[in-house]
Design a protein around this motif. Structure first.
Motif, PDB file in Angstrom:
ATOM      1  N   ILE A 144       0.843  -1.195   0.000  1.00  0.00           N
ATOM      2  CA  ILE A 144       0.000   0.000   0.000  1.00  0.00           C
ATOM      3  C   ILE A 144       0.881   1.248   0.000  1.00  0.00           C
ATOM      4  CG2 ILE A 144      -1.931   1.172   1.124  1.00  0.00           C
ATOM      5  CD1 ILE A 144      -2.312  -1.479   2.770  1.00  0.00           C
ATOM      6  N   PRO A 145       1.147   1.840  -1.158  1.00  0.00           N
ATOM      7  CA  PRO A 145       1.875   3.119  -1.182  1.00  0.00           C
ATOM      8  C   PRO A 145       0.967   4.261  -0.748  1.00  0.00           C
ATOM      9  CG  PRO A 145       1.319   2.420  -3.406  1.00  0.00           C
ATOM     10  CD  PRO A 145       0.867   1.323  -2.497  1.00  0.00           C
ATOM     11  N   GLN A 146       1.524   5.205   0.014  1.00  0.00           N
ATOM     12  CA  GLN A 146       0.765   6.367   0.458  1.00  0.00           C
ATOM     13  C   GLN A 146       1.183   7.603  -0.334  1.00  0.00           C
ATOM     14  OE1 GLN A 146      -0.592   7.989   4.618  1.00  0.00           O
ATOM     15  NE2 GLN A 146       1.535   8.610   4.378  1.00  0.00           N
ATOM     16  N   ASN A 147       0.167   8.344  -0.831  1.00  0.00           N
ATOM     17  CA  ASN A 147       0.383   9.562  -1.614  1.00  0.00           C
ATOM     18  C   ASN A 147       1.127   9.237  -2.919  1.00  0.00           C
ATOM     19  OD1 ASN A 147      -0.926  10.890   0.500  1.00  0.00           O
ATOM     20  ND2 ASN A 147       0.988  11.442   1.511  1.00  0.00           N
ATOM     21  N   GLY A 148       1.556  10.232  -3.627  1.00  0.00           N
ATOM     22  CA  GLY A 148       2.194   9.988  -4.921  1.00  0.00           C
ATOM     23  C   GLY A 148       1.280   9.249  -5.879  1.00  0.00           C
ATOM     24  N   ILE A 149      -0.009   9.538  -5.805  1.00  0.00           N
ATOM     25  CA  ILE A 149      -1.010   8.781  -6.559  1.00  0.00           C
ATOM     26  C   ILE A 149      -0.841   8.948  -8.067  1.00  0.00           C
ATOM     27  CG2 ILE A 149      -2.685  10.678  -6.423  1.00  0.00           C
ATOM     28  CD1 ILE A 149      -3.393   6.854  -6.356  1.00  0.00           C
ATOM     29  N   GLU A 150      -0.099   9.971  -8.503  1.00  0.00           N
ATOM     30  CA  GLU A 150       0.117  10.174  -9.935  1.00  0.00           C
ATOM     31  C   GLU A 150       0.840   9.006 -10.598  1.00  0.00           C
ATOM     32  OE1 GLU A 150       0.078  14.313  -8.020  1.00  0.00           O
ATOM     33  OE2 GLU A 150       0.898  12.327  -7.545  1.00  0.00           O
ATOM     34  N   LEU A 151       1.471   8.157  -9.805  1.00  0.00           N
ATOM     35  CA  LEU A 151       2.198   7.020 -10.370  1.00  0.00           C
ATOM     36  C   LEU A 151       1.288   6.006 -11.051  1.00  0.00           C
ATOM     37  CD1 LEU A 151       4.927   6.230  -7.666  1.00  0.00           C
ATOM     38  CD2 LEU A 151       5.087   7.689  -9.687  1.00  0.00           C
ATOM     39  N   VAL A 152      -0.011   6.121 -10.860  1.00  0.00           N
ATOM     40  CA  VAL A 152      -0.914   5.140 -11.478  1.00  0.00           C
ATOM     41  C   VAL A 152      -1.001   5.317 -12.993  1.00  0.00           C
ATOM     42  CG1 VAL A 152      -2.275   4.881  -9.368  1.00  0.00           C
ATOM     43  CG2 VAL A 152      -3.025   6.509 -11.131  1.00  0.00           C
ATOM     44  N   THR A 153      -0.564   6.462 -13.525  1.00  0.00           N
ATOM     45  CA  THR A 153      -0.473   6.615 -14.976  1.00  0.00           C
ATOM     46  C   THR A 153       0.985   6.817 -15.365  1.00  0.00           C
ATOM     47  OG1 THR A 153      -0.800   9.028 -14.954  1.00  0.00           O
ATOM     48  CG2 THR A 153      -2.767   7.638 -15.128  1.00  0.00           C
ATOM     49  N   GLU A 154       1.317   6.425 -16.582  1.00  0.00           N
ATOM     50  CA  GLU A 154       2.709   6.435 -17.021  1.00  0.00           C
ATOM     51  C   GLU A 154       3.320   7.829 -17.017  1.00  0.00           C
ATOM     52  OE1 GLU A 154       4.626   3.977 -17.486  1.00  0.00           O
ATOM     53  OE2 GLU A 154       3.272   2.253 -17.674  1.00  0.00           O
TER      54      GLU A 154
END
Length: 327
Positions: free
Chosen positions: A56-66
């Motif tokens: 479960i990574p916290q924050n940095g949610i932008e990583l879900v797109t390339e």
């Protein structure tokens, strides 16, 4: 966590570069790619030992797109490597605790969170609010989005809130994996507990489905497998999962791996500037193998200690460290 916006043209021009030269700061996608690969490596290592272990990574949610854009191509390898996303300040606390997050910021985060949620990942939202009406609002708003949440009345995450009197979606279920959890307790700071036993007893007197805590008690001793097993008991006879916090984007001077020589001229090449907001926390060049070897991949690593202690997953913090290096 704050979002940082970068010109699309700069991302386009530099995004394909994999040339990473030590201390040079390049405004491209390299830093987020390196963090994404770091998390994927952590997941591969952990799941080879325990396939049910939650990442479960916290924050940095932008990583879900390339490319870190909401309309970008999904990073399916990353999404498949994780089991959930932790998100702070979605509805309260983004700029100031107990103050509503702006609609603009909330919508920005939620658009990315929905991408992960739609890919089958659980969203764990931690809002920082202490006014009871705002805590209630936080639980309702997150629930309406299909997220489980924790309304933290202290930013230090050092107390078990006494509100609401009944935990949101409290149940007697036996929880064995993250997807089954309907609520969670975020209690990573044990400073208010005198002993491990006091901490354990306080937790097992509650009925939270999931607990996020630290591997180490405040005296530096690790929780043992038998102690973690105790923590999995809910007061009503149900069971919970127990997840360990681990920072991977900063080094912490109070951790077992810290060496006194790092305070002087003999600091390792991965150690960077101290976080001005959190004394004793230092940015790390997380792509450097020496740091990654501290975190995972061998029997003396931080992650292996968490696995050996019988935790059900790991909560990875400072994922958004890529923003520091991009700027």
């Amino acid at each position: 966590m704050k979002k940082y916006l970068f010109l699309s043209v700069i991302i386009f021009l530099f995004g394909c570069s994999n040339d990473f030269n030590n201390d040079s700061v390049v405004v491209d996608l390299t830093h987020r790619n390196e963090m994404r690969n770091f998390v994927i490596g952590i997941s591969s290592y952990a799941k080879a030992i325990n396939p049910n272990f939650a990442i479960i990574p916290q924050n940095g949610i932008e990583l879900v797109t390339e490319n870190g854009e909401i309309d970008g191509q999904l990073s399916t390898t990353y999404l498949n490597a994780i089991d959930g996303n932790g998100q702070e300040d979605l509805f309260y606390g983004y700029d100031t605790d107990d103050v509503a997050t702006s609609n603009e910021d909330s919508n920005y985060l939620n658009n990315f969170l929905q991408l992960s949620n739609n890919s089958g990942n659980k969203i764990l939202s931690t809002d920082y609010c202490s006014t009871q009406s705002k805590m209630t609002s936080s639980y309702i708003k997150n629930n309406n989005l299909g997220y489980i949440s924790f309304a933290a009345n202290q930013r230090n995450l050092n107390v078990i809130p006494n509100f609401p009197s009944s935990i949101y979606h409290e149940n007697t279920n036996v929880i064995t994996n993250l997807n089954q959890a309907q609520n969670f307790l975020h209690l990573i700071n044990a400073e208010n507990f005198t002993t491990k036993s006091q901490f354990i007893n306080a937790v097992i007197a509650t009925n939270y489905d999931a607990l996020i805590m630290d591997l180490y008690f405040k005296d530096g001793t690790a929780f043992t497998a038998s102690e973690v097993l105790q923590l999995k008991n809910k007061a009503n006879g149900g069971k919970r999962i127990v997840i360990s916090y681990m920072s991977i984007g900063e080094a912490e001077s109070y951790r077992y791996y810290w060496q006194s020589s790092w305070n002087g001229s003999n600091k390792p090449n991965f150690l960077d500037a101290e976080n001005p907001s959190w004394a004793g926390n230092f940015k790390v060049k997380y792509w450097i193998p020496e740091w990654q070897n501290i975190i995972y991949g061998n029997d003396t690593s931080y992650l292996k200690k968490i696995l050996n202690a019988g935790f059900d997953g790991v909560y990875l913090d400072i994922i958004d460290a890529f923003e520091y290096y991009e700027n």
